[in-house]
Design an enzyme around this catalytic site. Structure first.
Site, PDB file in Angstrom:
ATOM      1  N   GLU A  62       5.878   4.157   7.697  1.00 22.11           N
ATOM      2  CA  GLU A  62       5.328   5.408   6.850  1.00 22.11           C
ATOM      3  C   GLU A  62       6.187   6.884   7.332  1.00 22.11           C
ATOM      4  O   GLU A  62       6.139   7.250   8.444  1.00 22.11           O
ATOM      5  CB  GLU A  62       3.821   5.806   7.055  1.00 22.11           C
ATOM      6  CG  GLU A  62       2.925   5.140   6.110  1.00 22.11           C
ATOM      7  CD  GLU A  62       1.460   5.115   6.625  1.00 22.11           C
ATOM      8  OE1 GLU A  62       1.316   5.610   7.269  1.00 22.11           O
ATOM      9  OE2 GLU A  62       0.872   4.495   5.640  1.00 22.11           O
ATOM     10  N   LYS A 112       4.198  -6.868   3.772  1.00 19.23           N
ATOM     11  CA  LYS A 112       3.779  -5.653   3.688  1.00 19.23           C
ATOM     12  C   LYS A 112       3.555  -5.097   4.937  1.00 19.23           C
ATOM     13  O   LYS A 112       3.202  -5.594   5.753  1.00 19.23           O
ATOM     14  CB  LYS A 112       2.827  -5.038   2.481  1.00 19.23           C
ATOM     15  CG  LYS A 112       1.336  -5.658   3.020  1.00 19.23           C
ATOM     16  CD  LYS A 112       0.225  -4.496   3.282  1.00 19.23           C
ATOM     17  CE  LYS A 112       0.807  -3.120   3.413  1.00 19.23           C
ATOM     18  NZ  LYS A 112      -0.461  -2.310   4.029  1.00 19.23           N
ATOM     19  N   THR A 138       0.907  -1.296   0.043  1.00 23.76           N
ATOM     20  CA  THR A 138       0.036   0.074   0.107  1.00 23.76           C
ATOM     21  C   THR A 138       1.048   1.295  -0.009  1.00 23.76           C
ATOM     22  O   THR A 138       1.500   1.493  -1.168  1.00 23.76           O
ATOM     23  CB  THR A 138      -0.858  -0.062   1.181  1.00 23.76           C
ATOM     24  OG1 THR A 138      -0.310  -0.283   2.480  1.00 23.76           O
ATOM     25  CG2 THR A 138      -2.066  -1.201   0.966  1.00 23.76           C
ATOM     26  N   THR A 180      -1.358  -3.458  10.217  1.00 26.25           N
ATOM     27  CA  THR A 180      -2.021  -3.766   8.587  1.00 26.25           C
ATOM     28  C   THR A 180      -0.697  -4.281   7.831  1.00 26.25           C
ATOM     29  O   THR A 180       0.030  -3.616   7.359  1.00 26.25           O
ATOM     30  CB  THR A 180      -2.522  -2.599   7.851  1.00 26.25           C
ATOM     31  OG1 THR A 180      -3.635  -2.080   8.425  1.00 26.25           O
ATOM     32  CG2 THR A 180      -2.666  -2.945   6.387  1.00 26.25           C
TER      33      THR A 180
END
Lengths: 400, 400
Positions: free
Chosen positions: A273, A176, A150, A187
């Site tokens: 991130e 991921k 993602t 996630t």
């Protein structure tokens, strides 16, 4: 154990594909299929989130069965919080793949990642699965590793070869991560393939142990998602004597699986991130492993610690403060802490240190923090990253 | 109960001062003294951080004594992680004030906030205390409220008048918050004064109850500091009949104290570092108050939820996801959620809503989130704020 080139198709008897189905707004690869040409023993570890997504519910049943032949994954849509429709869609996702592969739907793991509360676009997804099954190949592992991403900035993959009873076997995995990476799980999706022959119950045991010291030791932002899972397929094509008890060969296999999980988990933390730093936080001298982990994870999750590392500010008081509210037993007058190889705190007090040397350590990309609680002998290491402007930017804007 | 103008010197028999002692790099006010001209019943609630700072250790003893006549506070230096020297300095801080005021050192609460691991500059501090004691005045409350601040953008203060047995009494408080605001407690200081007459043990009981539903319901960034405390002085100068049992007058007093604590706690959340939004998160339908609070606090702490609000992105999946990993019992098929007055989730599923109306709600400064877990009847409300670029900036740079 030897690190080798290659990804999830490095073990014998595995094919994979990653294709563009139009689910992701970006138009990138968003459907992956991993297929074992022989039926495989299967195991999985799943999110503990009470709002577990539909694919998690479906895949848990596959793991309970203990055998599988395929894994179907989509990115761009999490199929979470979609009620009965979500569950029906997740089952249909498995059924579509099973029909094309000539296997049972009960043998297909399904996984989804992306935005919550939006129904799967079943036409696009079915088209993607069809395309992926048509493209299944030993060379398809890389594309598959890309299709599950993602906001990740790079594909995460590794492969190893080792011997079981004199027979060479291979194990490989992809993952991921990025947003919402936190234990139990985040996630965070990971799929592992091996051509080793092992009983499903022992495979489950080895996976659970491996996940506890790898994926569950990673924190990017403290959030734990509705969709996380780690699934492993062991198809036995290597031809090693079946591992059916917790013997020496089991230990060798378990160590290899742990290596794959640890390497992938660290890559996930490294690619948090907006991350500009990779942090390895070790807590020693704890009363128990659970407390060591709790203390290390509290430091790893602290926004004040994370922003300090982003700013290369050796604000060690924030680390000690986080240790203090972690709930782990600590002896303040015995507590010690080091950043890199520079002792900063001893006997609970700041000590004088070489400011230039510490500045150099803080300027590195990879930074270790070591804390001794002075309360016991247990130890744990977790991996994390910093909080940057970019993190706020990525998560303050719409994205899939 | 009537809100009145004024601050901690609004109750009779209190004087205060805030002065510049040169401890803060910014050169702003950094020493405050609050003084009761009559000996007062005293109570305190302190951080649960195992690395509690020296002033917390000293002030806990004052609270155990149950009476005090002064509070001395400095900002710019936390006097935490300083070992025996820190403890000696905190005791000296009380002794200096006591000497100047002609009271016992055991009757002086001390509090510090600022950077951890640096010793108090005792010369500057003593000079500041001397100056503050010389300037003690009924008009000094505002300066005192400013002198306790660190990265706060405004002084936090409120005052109320109410009657006990027909006698008018007053209660007032000041607070500082901003970074590291999280329950149990956070670099959160609050000092409350009242001219009511009440037994110290009942004062403690009322304070603990008030803090549980106010300061402990606030989260700015999930970090809990080494230095937090709430202290209250009740000097009885109003002349009401002494509250010596948990009767009707006690209930009235407790409600007033709760009001002051709640108002200050909300101001603290409103002024979270870099905050652009004030979030009020209510969780209903929980199995217990503890679980309702746990679920609400998990939402309040989630960096993904906080950045979504900063970006005015109604990414409700992140809220449901946080509820899911909070550990609170929830019935996914009964879960409901609303942002402002707009229902977003019903029976665990996203429902269609007016996108323009939701956009307008997300653009507001004050936003409410209401979640029903469908698992019971308990309810809790917490206050929080968003995570902005500014938060990363403030905490990624050196500051005192």
């Amino acid at each position: 154990m030897k690190k080798i080139n290659g990804t999830i198709t490095a073990p014998k008897g595995f094919k994979a594909a990653g294709v563009k189905a139009g689910i992701k707004k970006s138009g990138k690869e968003d459907v992956a299929v991993i297929y074992s040409t022989s039926p495989a023993a299967a195991a999985g570890v799943f999110t503990l989130n009470t709002m577990a997504a539909a694919p998690v519910i479906v895949s848990r049943q596959v793991a309970e069965l203990g055998r599988a032949a395929a894994i179907v994954v989509n990115s761009g849509c999490a199929n979470a919080c979609n009620g009965q429709q979500g569950l029906a869609d997740a089952r249909e996702m498995a059924a579509v793949a099973a029909g094309l592969l000539g296997i049972q739907a009960e043998e297909v793991f399904v996984a989804s990642t992306g935005i919550i509360g939006v129904n799967l676009p079943m036409d696009k997804l079915a088209g993607g699965i069809k395309k992926a099954v048509a493209e299944l190949a030993e060379a398809g592992g890389v594309k598959a590793s890309q299709a599950i991403l993602t906001t990740d900035t790079f594909a995460k993959s590794c492969a190893y070869e080792f011997a079981l009873g004199g027979v060479p076997v291979r194990i490989a995995g992809i993952a991921k991560g990025s947003g919402m990476i936190h234990p139990n799980m985040a996630t965070m999706l990971s799929f592992i393939t091996t051509d080793a022959a092992i009983d499903a119950s022992l495979l489950k045991q080895a996976l659970t142990a491996a996940v506890d010291v790898s994926f569950n030791m990673v924190s990017v932002d403290g959030d734990t998602s509705t969709n996380d899972m780690v699934a492993v397929l062991a198809n036995g094509v290597a031809g090693n004597p079946l591992i059916s008890q917790a013997d020496g060969n089991y230990q060798i296999f378990a160590a290899a699986l742990r290596q794959v999980c640890t390497e992938l988990a660290k890559l996930v933390a490294r690619d948090g991130e907006g991350a500009t730093k990779f942090l390895e936080i070790t807590v020693r001298g704890a009363a128990s492993f659970a407390e060591a982990k709790q203390a290390a994870m509290t430091v790893a999750k602290s926004p004040l610690v994370k922003t300090a590392f982003f700013g290369q500010d050796p604000n060690w008081g924030r680390i000690i403060c986080a240790i203090g509210y972690s709930g782990a037993q600590a002896a303040p007058e015995k507590t010690a802490m080091a950043i890199g190889n520079i002792p900063i705190v001893e006997q609970g007090m700041g000590i004088s240190y070489d400011e230039q040397a510490l500045k150099a350590v803080m300027a590195e990309h990879d930074i270790t923090v070591t804390v001794d609680l002075g309360a016991g002998t247990a130890e744990a290491t977790v991996w994390s990253c910093d909080f940057s402007y970019e993190y706020v930017k990525i998560n303050g804007e719409y994205h899939t």
